[in-house]
Scaffold this motif. Sequence first.
Motif, PDB file in Angstrom:
ATOM      1  N   GLU A   1      11.424  15.978   4.775  1.00 36.28           N
ATOM      2  CA  GLU A   1      10.291  16.184   3.875  1.00 36.28           C
ATOM      3  C   GLU A   1      10.542  15.460   2.554  1.00 36.28           C
ATOM      4  O   GLU A   1      11.654  14.998   2.281  1.00 36.28           O
ATOM      5  CB  GLU A   1      10.077  17.684   3.607  1.00 36.28           C
ATOM      6  N   PHE A   2       9.505  15.372   1.738  1.00 31.80           N
ATOM      7  CA  PHE A   2       9.589  14.742   0.431  1.00 31.80           C
ATOM      8  C   PHE A   2      10.034  15.737  -0.643  1.00 31.80           C
ATOM      9  O   PHE A   2       9.598  16.895  -0.648  1.00 31.80           O
ATOM     10  CB  PHE A   2       8.217  14.195   0.015  1.00 31.80           C
ATOM     11  N   PHE A   3      10.889  15.285  -1.575  1.00 27.16           N
ATOM     12  CA  PHE A   3      11.157  15.957  -2.856  1.00 27.16           C
ATOM     13  C   PHE A   3      11.758  17.360  -2.720  1.00 27.16           C
ATOM     14  O   PHE A   3      11.671  18.153  -3.655  1.00 27.16           O
ATOM     15  CB  PHE A   3       9.867  16.068  -3.699  1.00 27.16           C
ATOM     16  N   TYR A   4      12.343  17.695  -1.579  1.00 33.04           N
ATOM     17  CA  TYR A   4      12.909  19.028  -1.356  1.00 33.04           C
ATOM     18  C   TYR A   4      11.858  20.130  -1.487  1.00 33.04           C
ATOM     19  O   TYR A   4      12.180  21.282  -1.799  1.00 33.04           O
ATOM     20  CB  TYR A   4      14.078  19.304  -2.311  1.00 33.04           C
TER      21      TYR A   4
ATOM     22  N   ILE B   1       0.837  -1.200   0.000  1.00 34.36           N
ATOM     23  CA  ILE B   1       0.000   0.000   0.000  1.00 34.36           C
ATOM     24  C   ILE B   1       0.874   1.253   0.000  1.00 34.36           C
ATOM     25  O   ILE B   1       0.613   2.217  -0.729  1.00 34.36           O
ATOM     26  CB  ILE B   1      -0.953  -0.005   1.206  1.00 34.36           C
ATOM     27  N   LEU B   2       1.946   1.247   0.810  1.00 32.61           N
ATOM     28  CA  LEU B   2       2.842   2.393   0.861  1.00 32.61           C
ATOM     29  C   LEU B   2       3.506   2.623  -0.486  1.00 32.61           C
ATOM     30  O   LEU B   2       3.630   3.764  -0.956  1.00 32.61           O
ATOM     31  CB  LEU B   2       3.909   2.186   1.940  1.00 32.61           C
ATOM     32  N   ASP B   3       3.941   1.547  -1.133  1.00 37.16           N
ATOM     33  CA  ASP B   3       4.607   1.661  -2.426  1.00 37.16           C
ATOM     34  C   ASP B   3       3.662   2.232  -3.472  1.00 37.16           C
ATOM     35  O   ASP B   3       4.033   3.115  -4.259  1.00 37.16           O
ATOM     36  CB  ASP B   3       5.132   0.298  -2.867  1.00 37.16           C
ATOM     37  N   PHE B   4       2.436   1.761  -3.476  1.00 34.91           N
ATOM     38  CA  PHE B   4       1.450   2.269  -4.429  1.00 34.91           C
ATOM     39  C   PHE B   4       1.162   3.747  -4.163  1.00 34.91           C
ATOM     40  O   PHE B   4       1.117   4.564  -5.094  1.00 34.91           O
ATOM     41  CB  PHE B   4       0.150   1.459  -4.336  1.00 34.91           C
ATOM     42  N   ALA B   5       0.951   4.085  -2.893  1.00 38.57           N
ATOM     43  CA  ALA B   5       0.621   5.466  -2.550  1.00 38.57           C
ATOM     44  C   ALA B   5       1.751   6.420  -2.932  1.00 38.57           C
ATOM     45  O   ALA B   5       1.505   7.511  -3.458  1.00 38.57           O
ATOM     46  CB  ALA B   5       0.325   5.570  -1.060  1.00 38.57           C
ATOM     47  N   TYR B   6       2.981   5.979  -2.719  1.00 41.44           N
ATOM     48  CA  TYR B   6       4.120   6.842  -3.031  1.00 41.44           C
ATOM     49  C   TYR B   6       4.297   7.012  -4.537  1.00 41.44           C
ATOM     50  O   TYR B   6       4.402   8.134  -5.047  1.00 41.44           O
ATOM     51  CB  TYR B   6       5.405   6.265  -2.422  1.00 41.44           C
ATOM     52  N   ASN B   7       4.322   5.896  -5.268  1.00 44.45           N
ATOM     53  CA  ASN B   7       4.658   5.938  -6.694  1.00 44.45           C
ATOM     54  C   ASN B   7       3.513   6.393  -7.588  1.00 44.45           C
ATOM     55  O   ASN B   7       3.749   6.988  -8.640  1.00 44.45           O
ATOM     56  CB  ASN B   7       5.157   4.564  -7.145  1.00 44.45           C
ATOM     57  N   HIS B   8       2.275   6.123  -7.186  1.00 41.89           N
ATOM     58  CA  HIS B   8       1.155   6.414  -8.061  1.00 41.89           C
ATOM     59  C   HIS B   8       0.280   7.588  -7.598  1.00 41.89           C
ATOM     60  O   HIS B   8      -0.576   8.049  -8.351  1.00 41.89           O
ATOM     61  CB  HIS B   8       0.286   5.163  -8.223  1.00 41.89           C
ATOM     62  N   LEU B   9       0.502   8.042  -6.365  1.00 43.86           N
ATOM     63  CA  LEU B   9      -0.272   9.181  -5.869  1.00 43.86           C
ATOM     64  C   LEU B   9       0.627  10.363  -5.516  1.00 43.86           C
ATOM     65  O   LEU B   9       0.498  11.450  -6.078  1.00 43.86           O
ATOM     66  CB  LEU B   9      -1.095   8.757  -4.643  1.00 43.86           C
ATOM     67  N   LEU B  10       1.573  10.138  -4.599  1.00 40.48           N
ATOM     68  CA  LEU B  10       2.396  11.247  -4.118  1.00 40.48           C
ATOM     69  C   LEU B  10       3.419  11.697  -5.162  1.00 40.48           C
ATOM     70  O   LEU B  10       3.538  12.888  -5.449  1.00 40.48           O
ATOM     71  CB  LEU B  10       3.108  10.841  -2.824  1.00 40.48           C
ATOM     72  N   ASN B  11       4.132  10.747  -5.734  1.00 43.45           N
ATOM     73  CA  ASN B  11       5.212  11.092  -6.658  1.00 43.45           C
ATOM     74  C   ASN B  11       4.696  11.244  -8.089  1.00 43.45           C
ATOM     75  O   ASN B  11       5.144  10.582  -9.031  1.00 43.45           O
ATOM     76  CB  ASN B  11       6.322  10.041  -6.603  1.00 43.45           C
ATOM     77  N   THR B  12       3.729  12.115  -8.244  1.00 40.80           N
ATOM     78  CA  THR B  12       3.182  12.500  -9.547  1.00 40.80           C
ATOM     79  C   THR B  12       3.115  14.013  -9.579  1.00 40.80           C
ATOM     80  O   THR B  12       3.250  14.683  -8.545  1.00 40.80           O
ATOM     81  CB  THR B  12       1.770  11.923  -9.754  1.00 40.80           C
ATOM     82  N   LYS B  13       2.893  14.576 -10.754  1.00 42.25           N
ATOM     83  CA  LYS B  13       2.815  16.037 -10.860  1.00 42.25           C
ATOM     84  C   LYS B  13       1.704  16.592  -9.980  1.00 42.25           C
ATOM     85  O   LYS B  13       1.895  17.566  -9.243  1.00 42.25           O
ATOM     86  CB  LYS B  13       2.585  16.428 -12.320  1.00 42.25           C
ATOM     87  N   LEU B  14       0.538  15.939 -10.025  1.00 38.71           N
ATOM     88  CA  LEU B  14      -0.576  16.384  -9.196  1.00 38.71           C
ATOM     89  C   LEU B  14      -0.287  16.146  -7.725  1.00 38.71           C
ATOM     90  O   LEU B  14      -0.569  17.004  -6.876  1.00 38.71           O
ATOM     91  CB  LEU B  14      -1.866  15.664  -9.607  1.00 38.71           C
ATOM     92  N   GLY B  15       0.275  14.976  -7.401  1.00 34.52           N
ATOM     93  CA  GLY B  15       0.584  14.648  -6.013  1.00 34.52           C
ATOM     94  C   GLY B  15       1.553  15.637  -5.390  1.00 34.52           C
ATOM     95  O   GLY B  15       1.380  16.074  -4.249  1.00 34.52           O
ATOM     96  N   ARG B  16       2.580  16.002  -6.157  1.00 35.97           N
ATOM     97  CA  ARG B  16       3.564  16.963  -5.638  1.00 35.97           C
ATOM     98  C   ARG B  16       2.939  18.350  -5.462  1.00 35.97           C
ATOM     99  O   ARG B  16       3.272  19.069  -4.521  1.00 35.97           O
ATOM    100  CB  ARG B  16       4.760  17.046  -6.577  1.00 35.97           C
ATOM    101  N   LYS B  17       2.038  18.707  -6.361  1.00 33.85           N
ATOM    102  CA  LYS B  17       1.360  19.997  -6.247  1.00 33.85           C
ATOM    103  C   LYS B  17       0.500  20.042  -4.989  1.00 33.85           C
ATOM    104  O   LYS B  17       0.509  21.043  -4.251  1.00 33.85           O
ATOM    105  CB  LYS B  17       0.503  20.238  -7.486  1.00 33.85           C
ATOM    106  N   ILE B  18      -0.238  18.959  -4.733  1.00 36.56           N
ATOM    107  CA  ILE B  18      -1.079  18.883  -3.532  1.00 36.56           C
ATOM    108  C   ILE B  18      -0.211  18.902  -2.280  1.00 36.56           C
ATOM    109  O   ILE B  18      -0.531  19.572  -1.286  1.00 36.56           O
ATOM    110  CB  ILE B  18      -1.956  17.625  -3.581  1.00 36.56           C
ATOM    111  N   LEU B  19       0.906  18.159  -2.317  1.00 40.46           N
ATOM    112  CA  LEU B  19       1.818  18.124  -1.171  1.00 40.46           C
ATOM    113  C   LEU B  19       2.349  19.517  -0.852  1.00 40.46           C
ATOM    114  O   LEU B  19       2.358  19.942   0.308  1.00 40.46           O
ATOM    115  CB  LEU B  19       2.982  17.179  -1.469  1.00 40.46           C
TER     116      LEU B  19
END
Length: 451
Positions: A128-131, A86-104
Amino acid sequence: MKKRYALTNVHVINGDLNRKLQKNMTILINEQGNIQQIEKEQSTTIPNDYEIINLSGKYVMPGLINAHVHLFSDGKPYHVSLSEGILDFAYNHLLNTKLGRKILKKRMKRNALTALHSGVTTMRSVGEFFYTDVELRDEIIAEKFIGPNLLVSGYFLSVTGGHGAPYLAHVGDSPWEARKNVRLNVRSGVDLIKICVTGGVTDAKQIGEAGRLQMTVDEVSAICDEAHKIGLRVAAHVESTEGVRIALKGGVDTIEHGAEMDDEIISLFKCNPNSLDGYTSLIPTLQAAYPSAILDASLSKVNDVVKENSKLVYDSMLLGVKQAIRHDINMGIGTDSAMPFVTHYDLWRELDHYIRQTSLDTKDIIDLVTRSNSEILGINESTGTLDIGKNADLLVLEKNPLDSIEAISGVNMVMVKGDLIKSPSIPNISEVDDILNSVWKAQNSTNETSF
């Protein structure tokens, strides 16, 4: 160019415990956003181009400094023991996307502004994530929006399978890999390096794993050497006695969280030749572990592993705090904001916890969260106390925090680098506040002084 202000009819708390409350003062703030003058009201001549704000006997103190925060979350309770899939999916397919980074980024900005409106004018973000923290800091410096002073660390440095790995950390399994990861963070513009010497509560799979050693002293030493040669401090996540020992021997500058100490550890805190300043400071985070340890699981939403690890970490951390006070070890204040039940606007709860559980009084606590924190973070030339020439980082309170530290929860105005927020607005999280307030009231009714 910033506006010029004259804050009149104020009672000034400098932040330094060795200085007394100054009554009926006027504070002049110049167009650079610095404190120009602090004088008795009747002795001050206010220039015509200054906006006069009569504060009617309110209390002005330095802006709060939170030395341990994360901006990626807001403190709402969540289930922290998710499966790797679940963590891998959430990171790669939700957080680490253009939209995910914008929301973050939007969430992190909102959390930083929430903290500022609660009186926290300086925050040290320690993972934090992604600097994204670097981006926000740079936007604040460029005056794209009014935000708190940010010190940022970017990614954790961890080991394979270590705390925060692989999503929130650069992973290295040797001194040279660790040096490389320092260089990656430095290249990305961080202000400090954050390392994970032991396991942590949030991703532990077994009871006792939270404080388990993960880094070696050689790895820690390599990181500190690489950071110190360019003047960067190293903050170490540590949740066990042996972890503290390894971190100190490696030369870290701050111990985050902490644990029970022995004589060797006490000596290393006070005299650490491998650290940047020749000593190491302690930044406990009591409120981060306390709710998960004491609350019923139906409220905390944590499993037995998290609950037991929280209690083990809290008990040992509190012992370490009391030893630090007794042996005059340099100490600051952090909350671990973003963890469950630790919001970005309730720093006062951490301060209140110290008063309940230790020998410190309100004057000591205010000193820790202002002057002491500024010295530990290396920013005392510009902030931390109300002195001429320093940034106008301050907050206005209706009540005297020297009488009750809870007064800090009632911020009337906030100023950061001379920018005035006249009507602070905090988006409270009622599901967190209601639970913590019920615990706080129960403690008041029983005069609780121990865990």
